[in-house]
Design an enzyme around this catalytic site. Sequence first.
Site, PDB file in Angstrom:
ATOM      1  N   CYS A 130      45.962  29.479  36.730  1.00  0.00           N
ATOM      2  CA  CYS A 130      46.542  30.404  35.484  1.00  0.00           C
ATOM      3  C   CYS A 130      46.921  29.646  34.419  1.00  0.00           C
ATOM      4  O   CYS A 130      47.666  28.045  34.628  1.00  0.00           O
ATOM      5  CB  CYS A 130      47.557  31.205  36.049  1.00  0.00           C
ATOM      6  N   ILE A 191      35.719  26.491  45.715  1.00  0.00           N
ATOM      7  CA  ILE A 191      36.067  26.298  44.269  1.00  0.00           C
ATOM      8  C   ILE A 191      36.607  28.203  43.786  1.00  0.00           C
ATOM      9  O   ILE A 191      36.659  28.572  43.779  1.00  0.00           O
ATOM     10  CB  ILE A 191      35.547  26.119  43.308  1.00  0.00           C
ATOM     11  N   THR A 193      36.570  30.115  40.246  1.00  0.00           N
ATOM     12  CA  THR A 193      36.029  30.198  38.839  1.00  0.00           C
ATOM     13  C   THR A 193      35.434  29.254  38.003  1.00  0.00           C
ATOM     14  O   THR A 193      36.271  28.769  37.576  1.00  0.00           O
ATOM     15  CB  THR A 193      35.412  31.973  38.741  1.00  0.00           C
ATOM     16  N   GLY A 243      32.908  29.635  47.303  1.00  0.00           N
ATOM     17  CA  GLY A 243      31.942  29.201  46.235  1.00  0.00           C
ATOM     18  C   GLY A 243      29.916  29.699  46.620  1.00  0.00           C
ATOM     19  O   GLY A 243      29.417  28.457  46.546  1.00  0.00           O
ATOM     20  N   GLY A 244      29.799  30.811  46.387  1.00  0.00           N
ATOM     21  CA  GLY A 244      28.266  31.640  46.570  1.00  0.00           C
ATOM     22  C   GLY A 244      27.998  32.093  47.320  1.00  0.00           C
ATOM     23  O   GLY A 244      26.972  31.593  47.761  1.00  0.00           O
ATOM     24  N   THR A 266      32.086  36.973  45.530  1.00  0.00           N
ATOM     25  CA  THR A 266      31.164  38.045  45.134  1.00  0.00           C
ATOM     26  C   THR A 266      30.216  38.772  46.371  1.00  0.00           C
ATOM     27  O   THR A 266      30.381  39.765  45.324  1.00  0.00           O
ATOM     28  CB  THR A 266      30.434  37.508  44.205  1.00  0.00           C
TER      29      THR A 266
END
Length: 301
Positions: A130, A191, A193, A243-244, A266
């Site tokens: 942030c 991680i 983004t 992450g992915g 995601t």
Amino acid sequence: MASLEVKINDLRLKNPVMTASGTFGYGLEFADLVPLDGIGGIIVKGTTLRPREGNDYPRMAETASGMLNCVGLQNKGVDYFCEHIYPQIKDIDTNMIVNVSGSSPDDYAECAARIDALEKIPAIELNISCPNVKDGGMAFGVTCAGASSVVKAVRERYHKTLIVKLSPNVTDITEIARAVEAEGADSVSLINTLMGMAIDIEKRRKVLSIGTGGLSGPAVKPVALRMVYQVAKAVKIPVIGLGGICSAKDAIEFLMAGATAIEIGTANFLDPTISIKVRDGINSWLDAHGCHDVKEIIGVL
């Protein structure tokens, strides 16, 4: 059937599969699609001290092998969470973890303190990506001093398992990991983004309302895997990898790189049952390779 149980500090997970903040709501939205008690942990959407409206639309865009988002931490604030959301999720039989965000160390600490009082929330995940409103908008997580200031403030007022989510938008992520470990973090997750953007060539303008957004999905996996591997060697506290991750194979790669647990983000948008499929896929792989415990492959790289 292999044992899938892992520990993050004092936090016991039935299995190493968790859902990432911002991709699984409060868990309730998925209750008709997947057995929530079969997931190792659910990290609910970002929560701040005060309500936030988020950014203007459009704030999501599909990209090659991933997506961009600049949602902007839209939520109704921690008091609303405590009064209205917590009663609905407190009896879900898994680890319900709150992702905490803020604009100053004091904001983070006050938000964390209010969640600390909730008996059935055993951990929080600090989003230190942030912007620091008192320091020109630079994200807390991109400097050791900024990251340390947040963790130190929260650690003084929060007494349960403290996970710190690291930003990949740095020169050396191991330095940030060591800094938060020194201030009392019980675990790091990584991680968050990667910063990216997309352009509409017909309209000749940026696709997202604020121009840039966070890139997630399969496109970031090689970067995430490398960073998890580096951080796992640099700190003594447990590492949570994300992450992915879209399959059991992806998850196993992160475990072998040194992650004690993983988060799926995601991929939840594409397949709301993916967390259970990954859990079962890990178990099948372990059985097929003669492993009796998932801990046998953690960090084998």
